[in-house]
Design a protein around this motif. Structure first.
Motif, PDB file in Angstrom:
ATOM      1  N   TRP A 128       9.024  -2.681 -11.025  1.00 21.31           N
ATOM      2  CA  TRP A 128       7.728  -2.640 -10.352  1.00 21.31           C
ATOM      3  C   TRP A 128       7.624  -1.336  -9.588  1.00 21.31           C
ATOM      4  N   GLU A 129       6.514  -0.650  -9.739  1.00 20.57           N
ATOM      5  CA  GLU A 129       6.266   0.581  -8.994  1.00 20.57           C
ATOM      6  C   GLU A 129       5.543   0.215  -7.710  1.00 20.57           C
ATOM      7  N   VAL A 130       6.149   0.587  -6.583  1.00 22.40           N
ATOM      8  CA  VAL A 130       5.619   0.218  -5.272  1.00 22.40           C
ATOM      9  C   VAL A 130       5.367   1.487  -4.471  1.00 22.40           C
ATOM     10  N   ARG A 131       4.180   1.578  -3.895  1.00 21.14           N
ATOM     11  CA  ARG A 131       3.878   2.683  -2.978  1.00 21.14           C
ATOM     12  C   ARG A 131       4.028   2.147  -1.562  1.00 21.14           C
ATOM     13  N   ALA A 132       5.014   2.685  -0.859  1.00 17.86           N
ATOM     14  CA  ALA A 132       5.277   2.291   0.527  1.00 17.86           C
ATOM     15  C   ALA A 132       4.665   3.350   1.438  1.00 17.86           C
ATOM     16  N   PRO A 133       4.038   2.940   2.550  1.00 14.23           N
ATOM     17  CA  PRO A 133       3.315   3.882   3.398  1.00 14.23           C
ATOM     18  C   PRO A 133       4.154   5.032   3.946  1.00 14.23           C
ATOM     19  N   GLU A 134       5.412   4.796   4.217  1.00  9.11           N
ATOM     20  CA  GLU A 134       6.244   5.838   4.809  1.00  9.11           C
ATOM     21  C   GLU A 134       6.967   6.696   3.769  1.00  9.11           C
ATOM     22  N   GLU A 135       6.726   6.443   2.497  1.00 11.98           N
ATOM     23  CA  GLU A 135       7.377   7.199   1.425  1.00 11.98           C
ATOM     24  C   GLU A 135       6.367   8.142   0.774  1.00 11.98           C
ATOM     25  N   GLU A 136       6.837   9.289   0.318  1.00 14.54           N
ATOM     26  CA  GLU A 136       5.979  10.279  -0.330  1.00 14.54           C
ATOM     27  C   GLU A 136       5.851  10.026  -1.833  1.00 14.54           C
TER      28      GLU A 136
END
Length: 66
Positions: free
Chosen positions: A45-53
């Motif tokens: 699963w591809e997850v975009r986390a707020p603190e990651e670029e």
């Protein structure tokens, strides 16, 4: 069948806080093969986390739906 879907908010030990599922990737192993000789595949699963670029690719069992 998976309970996690595109757009779900999830958490994991791999990032702080929560992230949003933005897609999936299928990875084909060149080292492990099945009994029939086919390479094994795994969906991440591809997850975009707020603190990651960047997007994190994580196995489903490492995610928890919020």
């Amino acid at each position: 069948m998976s309970e996690i879907r595109h757009g779900d908010t999830v958490t994991s030990k791999f990032f702080k806080g929560t992230g949003v599922v933005v897609g999936t990737s299928t990875v084909i192993s060149d080292r492990k093969v099945t009994a029939s000789g086919e390479p094994t595949t795994q969906t991440l699963w591809e997850v975009r986390a707020p603190e990651e670029e960047f997007r994190l690719r994580i196995r489903e069992q490492e995610l928890e739906k919020v």
